[in-house]
Design a protein around this motif. Sequence first.
Motif, PDB file in Angstrom:
ATOM      1  N   UNK B 271      -4.483  -6.456 -11.988  1.00  0.00           N
ATOM      2  CA  UNK B 271      -5.243  -6.627 -10.748  1.00  0.00           C
ATOM      3  C   UNK B 271      -4.338  -6.467  -9.524  1.00  0.00           C
ATOM      4  N   UNK B 272      -3.221  -7.178  -9.515  1.00  0.00           N
ATOM      5  CA  UNK B 272      -2.359  -7.161  -8.328  1.00  0.00           C
ATOM      6  C   UNK B 272      -1.545  -5.871  -8.234  1.00  0.00           C
ATOM      7  N   UNK B 273      -1.087  -5.339  -9.357  1.00  0.00           N
ATOM      8  CA  UNK B 273      -0.264  -4.128  -9.283  1.00  0.00           C
ATOM      9  C   UNK B 273      -1.083  -2.900  -8.887  1.00  0.00           C
ATOM     10  N   UNK B 274      -2.312  -2.794  -9.406  1.00  0.00           N
ATOM     11  CA  UNK B 274      -3.111  -1.623  -9.022  1.00  0.00           C
ATOM     12  C   UNK B 274      -3.517  -1.727  -7.548  1.00  0.00           C
ATOM     13  N   UNK B 275      -3.668  -2.929  -7.050  1.00  0.00           N
ATOM     14  CA  UNK B 275      -3.958  -3.182  -5.632  1.00  0.00           C
ATOM     15  C   UNK B 275      -2.739  -2.829  -4.762  1.00  0.00           C
ATOM     16  N   UNK B 276      -1.581  -3.409  -5.102  1.00  0.00           N
ATOM     17  CA  UNK B 276      -0.366  -3.189  -4.307  1.00  0.00           C
ATOM     18  C   UNK B 276       0.022  -1.711  -4.289  1.00  0.00           C
ATOM     19  N   UNK B 277      -0.193  -1.047  -5.406  1.00  0.00           N
ATOM     20  CA  UNK B 277       0.119   0.387  -5.492  1.00  0.00           C
ATOM     21  C   UNK B 277      -0.622   1.171  -4.409  1.00  0.00           C
ATOM     22  N   UNK B 278      -1.908   0.885  -4.225  1.00  0.00           N
ATOM     23  CA  UNK B 278      -2.693   1.584  -3.195  1.00  0.00           C
ATOM     24  C   UNK B 278      -2.178   1.218  -1.804  1.00  0.00           C
ATOM     25  N   UNK B 279      -1.982  -0.080  -1.570  1.00  0.00           N
ATOM     26  CA  UNK B 279      -1.559  -0.540  -0.244  1.00  0.00           C
ATOM     27  C   UNK B 279      -0.236   0.102   0.175  1.00  0.00           C
ATOM     28  N   UNK B 280       0.740   0.119  -0.731  1.00  0.00           N
ATOM     29  CA  UNK B 280       2.063   0.630  -0.356  1.00  0.00           C
ATOM     30  C   UNK B 280       2.086   2.152  -0.223  1.00  0.00           C
ATOM     31  N   UNK B 281       1.108   2.828  -0.826  1.00  0.00           N
ATOM     32  CA  UNK B 281       1.013   4.271  -0.631  1.00  0.00           C
ATOM     33  C   UNK B 281       0.551   4.625   0.777  1.00  0.00           C
ATOM     34  N   UNK B 282      -0.131   3.695   1.444  1.00  0.00           N
ATOM     35  CA  UNK B 282      -0.692   4.022   2.745  1.00  0.00           C
ATOM     36  C   UNK B 282      -1.904   4.928   2.570  1.00  0.00           C
ATOM     37  N   UNK B 283      -2.244   5.717   3.597  1.00  0.00           N
ATOM     38  CA  UNK B 283      -3.476   6.496   3.635  1.00  0.00           C
ATOM     39  C   UNK B 283      -3.744   7.323   2.387  1.00  0.00           C
ATOM     40  N   UNK B 284      -2.715   7.974   1.868  1.00  0.00           N
ATOM     41  CA  UNK B 284      -2.915   8.842   0.700  1.00  0.00           C
ATOM     42  C   UNK B 284      -3.449   8.032  -0.487  1.00  0.00           C
ATOM     43  N   UNK B 285      -3.152   6.725  -0.472  1.00  0.00           N
ATOM     44  CA  UNK B 285      -3.547   5.865  -1.580  1.00  0.00           C
ATOM     45  C   UNK B 285      -5.045   5.646  -1.704  1.00  0.00           C
ATOM     46  N   UNK B 286      -5.806   5.879  -0.612  1.00  0.00           N
ATOM     47  CA  UNK B 286      -7.256   5.669  -0.697  1.00  0.00           C
ATOM     48  C   UNK B 286      -8.020   6.985  -0.884  1.00  0.00           C
ATOM     49  N   UNK B 287      -7.277   8.083  -1.055  1.00  0.00           N
ATOM     50  CA  UNK B 287      -7.988   9.360  -1.228  1.00  0.00           C
ATOM     51  C   UNK B 287      -8.405   9.555  -2.674  1.00  0.00           C
ATOM     52  N   UNK B 288      -9.457  10.347  -2.842  1.00  0.00           N
ATOM     53  CA  UNK B 288      -9.977  10.640  -4.180  1.00  0.00           C
ATOM     54  C   UNK B 288      -8.979  11.467  -4.980  1.00  0.00           C
ATOM     55  N   UNK B 289      -8.239  12.358  -4.293  1.00  0.00           N
ATOM     56  CA  UNK B 289      -7.341  13.255  -5.027  1.00  0.00           C
ATOM     57  C   UNK B 289      -6.132  12.505  -5.615  1.00  0.00           C
ATOM     58  N   UNK B 290      -5.837  11.329  -5.086  1.00  0.00           N
ATOM     59  CA  UNK B 290      -4.725  10.550  -5.631  1.00  0.00           C
ATOM     60  C   UNK B 290      -5.197   9.771  -6.847  1.00  0.00           C
ATOM     61  N   UNK B 292      -4.222   6.714  -7.740  1.00  0.00           N
ATOM     62  CA  UNK B 292      -4.094   5.255  -7.640  1.00  0.00           C
ATOM     63  C   UNK B 292      -5.426   4.544  -7.889  1.00  0.00           C
ATOM     64  N   UNK B 293      -6.529   5.126  -7.368  1.00  0.00           N
ATOM     65  CA  UNK B 293      -7.825   4.445  -7.511  1.00  0.00           C
ATOM     66  C   UNK B 293      -8.304   4.429  -8.960  1.00  0.00           C
ATOM     67  N   UNK B 294      -7.853   5.402  -9.754  1.00  0.00           N
ATOM     68  CA  UNK B 294      -8.273   5.436 -11.166  1.00  0.00           C
ATOM     69  C   UNK B 294      -7.761   4.189 -11.897  1.00  0.00           C
ATOM     70  N   UNK B 295      -6.530   3.800 -11.557  1.00  0.00           N
ATOM     71  CA  UNK B 295      -5.946   2.606 -12.193  1.00  0.00           C
ATOM     72  C   UNK B 295      -6.693   1.349 -11.743  1.00  0.00           C
ATOM     73  N   UNK B 296      -6.965   1.280 -10.436  1.00  0.00           N
ATOM     74  CA  UNK B 296      -7.673   0.108  -9.887  1.00  0.00           C
ATOM     75  C   UNK B 296      -9.046  -0.061 -10.536  1.00  0.00           C
ATOM     76  N   UNK B 297      -9.765   1.049 -10.675  1.00  0.00           N
ATOM     77  CA  UNK B 297     -11.129   0.979 -11.204  1.00  0.00           C
ATOM     78  C   UNK B 297     -11.113   0.606 -12.684  1.00  0.00           C
ATOM     79  N   UNK B 298     -10.156   1.134 -13.436  1.00  0.00           N
ATOM     80  CA  UNK B 298     -10.062   0.779 -14.846  1.00  0.00           C
ATOM     81  C   UNK B 298      -9.706  -0.706 -15.004  1.00  0.00           C
ATOM     82  N   UNK B 299      -8.810  -1.207 -14.124  1.00  0.00           N
ATOM     83  CA  UNK B 299      -8.433  -2.628 -14.201  1.00  0.00           C
ATOM     84  C   UNK B 299      -9.643  -3.516 -13.933  1.00  0.00           C
ATOM     85  N   UNK B 300     -10.522  -3.061 -13.017  1.00  0.00           N
ATOM     86  CA  UNK B 300     -11.750  -3.814 -12.738  1.00  0.00           C
ATOM     87  C   UNK B 300     -12.661  -3.875 -13.959  1.00  0.00           C
ATOM     88  N   UNK B 301     -12.711  -2.766 -14.682  1.00  0.00           N
ATOM     89  CA  UNK B 301     -13.557  -2.724 -15.882  1.00  0.00           C
ATOM     90  C   UNK B 301     -12.971  -3.643 -16.962  1.00  0.00           C
TER      91      UNK B 301
END
Lengths: 392, 326
Positions: B271-290, B292-301
């Motif tokens: 939960x925390x690592x997939x979150x921190x990964x996006x935050x520390x990436x900055x803007x690119x971290x919230x894009x679909x092409x990156x 990072x969000x795949x890890x976050x969504x799987x962790x949620x599941x």
Amino acid sequence: MDLRFTEEDLRFRSRARSWLKDNIPKTARPAHGAEAAQFDRDWQRKLYEHGWAGLIWPREFGGLGLSEVQQVIWYEECARAGAPHYINTTYVALMHAGPTIIACGTARQKADHLQRILTGESLWCQGFSEPNAGSDLASLKTSAVVDGDDLVVNGSKTWTTDGQHADFQELLIRTTPGSERHKGLTWVICDMSSPGITVHPIKTMLGDEHVNTTFYDDVRIPLTNVVGDLGGGWKTAMSTLAFERGTGFIGDQLALYERVNQAIRLAGKTRLEDGTLAIHDSNIAGRLALIKADTMAIRAMTLAQISEIQQSGNPGPKGSIMKLMVTGTSKSLSHLVAEILGWEFMEFNGDRTDHPWTYEYLWSWVYTIAGGTSEIQREIIADQLLELPRAR
Amino acid sequence: MFLALDPDEQAISDAAADFLVNEFPLERLHKVPRDISKLEAFAELGWLGLAAPESAGGSGLTIVEEMLFFIQNGRVAGPLEILIQVLAIAAAQSAPAVSESLICGKAGVALLVEQAADRIRLIGNADARYALAVSPRCASLFELNLANCQSVMCLDSSVAMYTGDGTMIRPVLEQAGGAVWQQAQIDVSAMQLGLAERALEMIVGYAKQRQTFGRAIGAYQAVRHPCADMAVRVETARSQLFYAATAFKEGHEDAVMQTDGARLLADRAAKLNTDTNIQLHGGIGVTDEHSAHLLLKRANLLGRLFGTSRQHMASLLDVAGMPREA
């Protein structure tokens, strides 16, 4: 992977358990002062006389030559039996100075010091940090010049834990004039009764005086007291710290587990201000469960680390992860218990035995600052484990 | 006493990594958002029956090797159908005909994640013939009429999700006891650990490259210290998981508590690592092409599977002399 202990380990455990049951002191350790130091010496003397001193020290230096696994077993049994905590005035002697002299000392230094450390006869203190050199240890300025067969030392050291009780000090000083950073330092054995040494106690927020500032005014130390090379003190000092960050905290990790279970029992009988039993408060229960899981993981990490040392011979930078986990979890626990206890927590006369949880709470910052702050541990992890770029 | 991988265990872990990284790289999910079912191929390679007994067509290895496989699976947000199939095989141990059809990958299984009076929710294999439900008290297999269930979009779009009513399932068999539940905790913890590891590697790689204010962001303590904390969470979760899986294999008295501890720490790390990964990436971290969000969504599941944190806490707080909760 395999969690089973060997027959030999199991026999060792039962021998340790039955000896501890019959031999732990009947009276509590005095909270501080010379009485506390004497209590520690007496306990160490007893361990030595009954063949329990220097568990993993090599046999040729008076140790027992036991395995790291057996050391874990010993500390587990000590925690279980409520034996005196091993972080006391003998700690620097047994966990720093002794291992450093074994690794880097001369035959004469070994003969002079190792047995006296094991018997509790000589207590040691550390002389690394200075008023202007803490986390940045390599900026230290206390210096010595060579004069005949002696070093002549001038300057000051601070956070000298138990300096008022110590017979000797592991002293790190600058011996090459004009040298900078890690170069030109020397690790030397300083006799605390030498003329020119003044020890000034520092009263801490715990209310006691366990740390000091130590002043050196033309203190003469024989060159034969240099451990390792003159000017090679950084290397000697790092062997000491690697030992502490490697396996030196095993006993705390295991004692922490006992404290967590105590806290759970406490939460099971303490009512919060609104009458709820603390353990039925979901916030408290959730935090307690995670603290317990972390504490279990610390034990698993200790065993994993011992296994990795067996495989590669080196604990590596994971010692910093261990220190962060042990001190951070300990802090979370004492801060949570402070909430559970309510007003009872505020009753404090400065005595560790009377008010252990309040004392632990105040101590928690000592824990996360001493021996390399949590911030420095994160730097070590970032540098050595993750190999991130450095600004320093 | 040895709590690190021995050469045989390392070999299984490496083989699993090779297979998953080649066949199911995380980046695949940018091109083909949902994995096509490949159960028969997994069966042929032996990944479905790692810990199943040889007499039932498995490899006769243990929960430890299974855990090592699922760490690697987690690292690539790999096919979830393998997890469901492996647990269904364990649940069907006493029914050889069913077990056989599962272990060779001929019959697929979906996982019942919600089962209320008027509604069921399933995730997993699109051709599933069976549905699996796992609780601390038993594991049950149902015949499933998936054709009449409704397909719904899932936040983790790599996973198929369905809703239906209670008439869609019909009980086939039930295995009493908590063994499958415990096995599920270890496997899910392993996948969560894999996600947490991958998130750490992703941000450490980026922090060495990305420049701001004239230097790599990994030189700033605002970035490197959270990375160090991510590493601490990974090491903590891994040590506890290795301990728990080995305790489970050896049948220790405290295996349930050890497993629950592993689950709490693995969930936290993911939960925390997939979150921190996006935050520390900055803007690119919230894009679909990156990625990072795949890890976050799987962790949620994964964090929602097999019990709530409240259930995982209970065994840890059950200390001698405690009052029972009303």
